[in-house]
Each structure stands twice: as structure tokens, then as C-alpha cells.
Design an enzyme around this catalytic site. Structure first.
Site, PDB file in Angstrom:
ATOM      1  N   LYS A  17     -22.620  29.762  14.179  1.00 50.03           N
ATOM      2  CA  LYS A  17     -21.659  29.747  15.286  1.00 50.03           C
ATOM      3  C   LYS A  17     -20.553  30.783  15.082  1.00 50.03           C
ATOM      4  CE  LYS A  17     -20.551  25.402  14.708  1.00 50.03           C
ATOM      5  NZ  LYS A  17     -21.355  25.190  13.471  1.00 50.03           N
ATOM      6  N   ARG A  88     -16.796  17.649  18.655  1.00 49.66           N
ATOM      7  CA  ARG A  88     -17.670  17.137  17.606  1.00 49.66           C
ATOM      8  C   ARG A  88     -17.943  15.654  17.757  1.00 49.66           C
ATOM      9  NH1 ARG A  88     -16.531  21.684  13.657  1.00 49.66           N
ATOM     10  NH2 ARG A  88     -17.803  21.253  11.838  1.00 49.66           N
ATOM     11  N   ARG A 122     -22.596  30.977   1.633  1.00 51.76           N
ATOM     12  CA  ARG A 122     -21.630  31.622   2.535  1.00 51.76           C
ATOM     13  C   ARG A 122     -20.408  32.115   1.761  1.00 51.76           C
ATOM     14  NH1 ARG A 122     -19.744  28.554   7.873  1.00 51.76           N
ATOM     15  NH2 ARG A 122     -19.210  26.900   6.419  1.00 51.76           N
ATOM     16  N   ARG A 155     -15.713  28.871   0.487  1.00 52.57           N
ATOM     17  CA  ARG A 155     -14.905  27.746   0.977  1.00 52.57           C
ATOM     18  C   ARG A 155     -15.093  26.540   0.059  1.00 52.57           C
ATOM     19  NH1 ARG A 155     -16.174  27.127   7.346  1.00 52.57           N
ATOM     20  NH2 ARG A 155     -16.229  24.964   6.668  1.00 52.57           N
ATOM     21  N   ARG A 166     -21.299  16.793   5.324  1.00 53.24           N
ATOM     22  CA  ARG A 166     -21.009  17.392   6.639  1.00 53.24           C
ATOM     23  C   ARG A 166     -22.235  17.319   7.540  1.00 53.24           C
ATOM     24  NH1 ARG A 166     -19.344  22.858   4.426  1.00 53.24           N
ATOM     25  NH2 ARG A 166     -19.278  23.553   6.587  1.00 53.24           N
TER      26      ARG A 166
HETATM   27  P1  ADP Z   1     -21.251  28.158  11.311  1.00 50.55           P
HETATM   28  O1  ADP Z   1     -20.012  28.789  11.911  1.00 50.55           O
HETATM   29  O2  ADP Z   1     -22.183  27.619  12.365  1.00 50.55           O
HETATM   30  O3  ADP Z   1     -20.939  27.141  10.259  1.00 50.55           O
HETATM   31  P2  ADP Z   1     -21.704  30.810  10.056  1.00 50.55           P
HETATM   32  O4  ADP Z   1     -21.710  31.788  11.174  1.00 50.55           O
HETATM   33  O5  ADP Z   1     -20.512  30.750   9.184  1.00 50.55           O
HETATM   34  O6  ADP Z   1     -22.086  29.338  10.617  1.00 50.55           O
HETATM   35  O7  ADP Z   1     -23.012  31.109   9.170  1.00 50.55           O
HETATM   36  C1  ADP Z   1     -23.274  30.343   7.979  1.00 50.55           C
HETATM   37  C2  ADP Z   1     -23.806  31.285   6.895  1.00 50.55           C
HETATM   38  O8  ADP Z   1     -25.110  31.766   7.271  1.00 50.55           O
HETATM   39  C3  ADP Z   1     -22.962  32.526   6.661  1.00 50.55           C
HETATM   40  O9  ADP Z   1     -23.017  32.822   5.284  1.00 50.55           O
HETATM   41  C4  ADP Z   1     -23.654  33.620   7.498  1.00 50.55           C
HETATM   42  O10 ADP Z   1     -23.475  34.911   6.921  1.00 50.55           O
HETATM   43  C5  ADP Z   1     -25.108  33.184   7.424  1.00 50.55           C
HETATM   44  N1  ADP Z   1     -25.869  33.458   8.660  1.00 50.55           N
HETATM   45  C6  ADP Z   1     -25.409  33.422   9.940  1.00 50.55           C
HETATM   46  N2  ADP Z   1     -26.402  33.686  10.826  1.00 50.55           N
HETATM   47  C7  ADP Z   1     -27.539  33.875  10.077  1.00 50.55           C
HETATM   48  C8  ADP Z   1     -28.911  34.178  10.402  1.00 50.55           C
HETATM   49  N3  ADP Z   1     -29.311  34.319  11.676  1.00 50.55           N
HETATM   50  N4  ADP Z   1     -29.780  34.299   9.374  1.00 50.55           N
HETATM   51  C9  ADP Z   1     -29.369  34.137   8.078  1.00 50.55           C
HETATM   52  N5  ADP Z   1     -28.097  33.864   7.713  1.00 50.55           N
HETATM   53  C10 ADP Z   1     -27.189  33.723   8.695  1.00 50.55           C
HETATM   54  P1  ADP Z   2     -18.765  24.309   9.890  1.00 46.62           P
HETATM   55  O1  ADP Z   2     -19.106  24.816  11.242  1.00 46.62           O
HETATM   56  O2  ADP Z   2     -19.273  25.168   8.791  1.00 46.62           O
HETATM   57  O3  ADP Z   2     -19.029  22.858   9.710  1.00 46.62           O
HETATM   58  P2  ADP Z   2     -15.914  24.297  10.505  1.00 46.62           P
HETATM   59  O4  ADP Z   2     -15.134  25.419   9.963  1.00 46.62           O
HETATM   60  O5  ADP Z   2     -16.223  24.247  11.949  1.00 46.62           O
HETATM   61  O6  ADP Z   2     -17.217  24.278   9.624  1.00 46.62           O
HETATM   62  O7  ADP Z   2     -15.213  22.927  10.124  1.00 46.62           O
HETATM   63  C1  ADP Z   2     -14.699  22.661   8.829  1.00 46.62           C
HETATM   64  C2  ADP Z   2     -14.041  21.290   8.793  1.00 46.62           C
HETATM   65  O8  ADP Z   2     -12.921  21.245   9.698  1.00 46.62           O
HETATM   66  C3  ADP Z   2     -14.943  20.139   9.248  1.00 46.62           C
HETATM   67  O9  ADP Z   2     -15.760  19.664   8.191  1.00 46.62           O
HETATM   68  C4  ADP Z   2     -13.889  19.108   9.688  1.00 46.62           C
HETATM   69  O10 ADP Z   2     -13.279  18.466   8.562  1.00 46.62           O
HETATM   70  C5  ADP Z   2     -12.821  19.978  10.335  1.00 46.62           C
HETATM   71  N1  ADP Z   2     -13.063  20.145  11.790  1.00 46.62           N
HETATM   72  C6  ADP Z   2     -13.395  21.301  12.433  1.00 46.62           C
HETATM   73  N2  ADP Z   2     -13.540  21.096  13.745  1.00 46.62           N
HETATM   74  C7  ADP Z   2     -13.296  19.773  13.961  1.00 46.62           C
HETATM   75  C8  ADP Z   2     -13.311  18.936  15.109  1.00 46.62           C
HETATM   76  N3  ADP Z   2     -13.623  19.414  16.339  1.00 46.62           N
HETATM   77  N4  ADP Z   2     -13.015  17.616  14.943  1.00 46.62           N
HETATM   78  C9  ADP Z   2     -12.686  17.120  13.735  1.00 46.62           C
HETATM   79  N5  ADP Z   2     -12.677  17.844  12.605  1.00 46.62           N
HETATM   80  C10 ADP Z   2     -12.974  19.177  12.702  1.00 46.62           C
END
Ligand code: ADP
Ligand code: ADP
Ligand code: ZN
Length: 211
Positions: A17, A88, A122, A155, A166
Site C-alpha cells: 500500500k 481498519r 522491509r 520498524r 498484525r
Molecule cells: P504496506 O504499506 O501495505 O504495509 P509496503 O508498501 O510498505 O506495504 O511494502 C512492504 C514491503 O514489501 C516493503 O519492504 C516493500 O519494499 C516491499 N514490496 C512492496 N511491493 C512489492 C512487490 N510488488 N513485490 C515485492 N516486494 C514489494
Molecule cells: P502496515 O500497513 O504495515 O500494517 P501501518 O503503518 O499502516 O502498517 O500501521 C502501523 C500500526 O499503526 C498498526 O499496527 C496500528 O497499531 C496503527 N494503525 C495504523 N492505522 C490504524 C488505524 N486505521 N486504526 C488503528 N490503528 C492504526
């Protein structure tokens, strides 16, 4: 319809995302609204529900009133944005429906084992928030952001145990959100296991067909 669409990007942690939101923000000139980044920037903010830190480090959701306020402020007048990491749970879905109208809702689908590999590998920029991966998306120079020269770190919630928690929270609490938009007939599902550039081609085509 508007040139600057209101896009919601759904998907489990690690689906891509953040990576794809950066592309959307560039292409359509809209702000990237992400509750995760906003909460990380305010981890020790005192609220009547405690600080975000304790929830985030445990992989649990931060209480709705805290997150809802962040989103309402970040969406501003709601004229074009890409929203990532919110809603969420079903209470957040209802809150969002009260404050804005979505033009496009996309789900990035990725299998569980791939998600664990992506999250534990990541690396994120401490300055600009750009995402990298130790294997799948390496920066030109190890530990340094290509975009801004900032330091890349892991992170503290990207450890295997917290990642599993998560993903459990996602299945239990956020999958009903996906079903909500599916039942409303607005969900567009995208294969998130393709390469980042192939995911982007599919996503951009989907947005362009919808707006
Ligand atoms: P999210 O915001 O949904 O948690 P991220 O965009 O941070 O996901 O991506 C999670 C990890 O996967 C990052 O380390 C990113 O560089 C990697 N990543 C993102 N898209 C792809 C893909 N299409 N194929 C492989 N790795 C990816
Ligand atoms: P990822 O997409 O990799 O799970 P995010 O950066 O979106 O990570 O979220 C990290 C943390 O921030 C979540 O595990 C949660 O604790 C908090 N968080 C983010 N968005 C929300 C939301 N919409 N509602 C509640 N907690 C949230
Ligand atoms: Zn950077």
C-alpha cells in the site's frame, strides 16, 4: 469525474500500500494520507486512551477516536487523496462515510507467506518514509534512501512475532472492512504479488477506468 480522485487502497500489512500510494500521489497529484505514518510521528502523544506507542509496538489497533481525528484533519476538504491504512474496522468505515465520498476502492491481494517475507525484510526512510526491501527493492547504497539521502531503518513492529499479531488483527478486524466494500459493489481486486511495476500498471489502469 474529478481529475484528482479520492482513492482508498486496502490490503493486509505488507501488501504494498505504501509503495503504490507513492505512485498514486505522484501520478494524480494528490496527498498520501496514511494513518500509520501519522501515528509514528505522534507515538508519544498523550490522549485519554494512552499513547499510540503501546498499541503499535504490540501490533494492536490504536483506539478509534485518536485515529478518526487524524484522518478527519488529514483529508482536509477531501478533494483528491490516496488513503492508506484506514479504515481498519467497521466503526472506522462508518466514520469515513460521514466525512468523505470515495471514487475508487482497490484491494491489493498477497498471500500470507509472502507478506511475512516482505514485512520482516522491509526498511523505511527515517526522513521521508519511502519503503525499501533488503531483497526485493534495494536502495543504490545500502542503508541510504535514494529519494532524500535519509537513513534506512527497520520498524520496531516489523519483527516476526509482531508481524504475526498484525496479520491476525487484519484477518479478524480488517477483513470485514474489505467485505463491506465488496458487498457494496465497489471493490476492485488487484494481484499484489506481481512485481512493483506490474502492480502499478494494473492499479493505474484500474483507477483510470473508474474515474
Ligand atoms: P504496506 O504499506 O501495505 O504495509 P509496503 O508498501 O510498505 O506495504 O511494502 C512492504 C514491503 O514489501 C516493503 O519492504 C516493500 O519494499 C516491499 N514490496 C512492496 N511491493 C512489492 C512487490 N510488488 N513485490 C515485492 N516486494 C514489494
Ligand atoms: P502496515 O500497513 O504495515 O500494517 P501501518 O503503518 O499502516 O502498517 O500501521 C502501523 C500500526 O499503526 C498498526 O499496527 C496500528 O497499531 C496503527 N494503525 C495504523 N492505522 C490504524 C488505524 N486505521 N486504526 C488503528 N490503528 C492504526
Ligand atoms: Zn527518504
Amino acid at each position: 469525474m474529478s481529475q484528482q480522485p479520492n482513492v482508498l487502497l486496502l490490503g493486509p500489512p505488507g501488501a504494498g500500500k505504501g509503495t503504490q500510494s507513492a505512485n498514486i500521489a505522484d501520478e494524480y497529484d494528490v496527498p498520501h494520507v496514511t494513518t500509520g505514518d501519522a501515528l509514528r510521528a505522534n507515538k508519544d502523544m498523550q490522549t485519554e486512551h494512552g499513547t499510540p506507542r503501546s498499541f503499535m509496538e504490540a501490533g494492536e489497533l490504536v483506539p478509534d477516536p485518536v485515529v478518526n481525528e487524524i484522518v478527519a484533519e488529514a483529508l482536509g476538504d477531501g478533494e483528491g487523496y490516496v488513503l492508506d491504512g484506514y479504515p481498519r474496522n467497521e466503526e472506522q468505515v462508518a466514520y469515513l462515510a460521514d466525512i468523505t465520498t470515495l471514487d475508487v476502492v482497490c484491494l491489493l491481494s498477497v498471500s500470507e507467506s509472502e507478506l511475512v517475507d516482505r514485512l520482516t525484510g522491509r526498511r523505511v526512510c527515517t526522513e521521508c518514509g519511502a519503503n525499501y526491501h533488503v531483497e526485493f527493492d534495494q536502495p543504490d547504497e545500502e542503508g541510504v534512501c535514494d529519494e532524500c539521502g535519509g537513513e534506512l531503518i527497520q520498524r520496531d513492529d516489523d519483527t516476526e512475532d509482531t508481524v504475526r499479531e498484525r496479520l491476525r488483527v487484519y484477518h479478524e478486524t480488517t477483513e470485514p472492512v474489505v467485505e463491506h466494500y465488496r458487498e457494496a459493489g465497489v471493490l476492485q481486486e488487484i494481484d499484489g504479488e506481481q512485481s512493483p511495476s506490474a502492480v502499478w500498471d494494473t492499479l493505474r489502469a484500474t483507477i483510470d477506468e473508474t474515474i
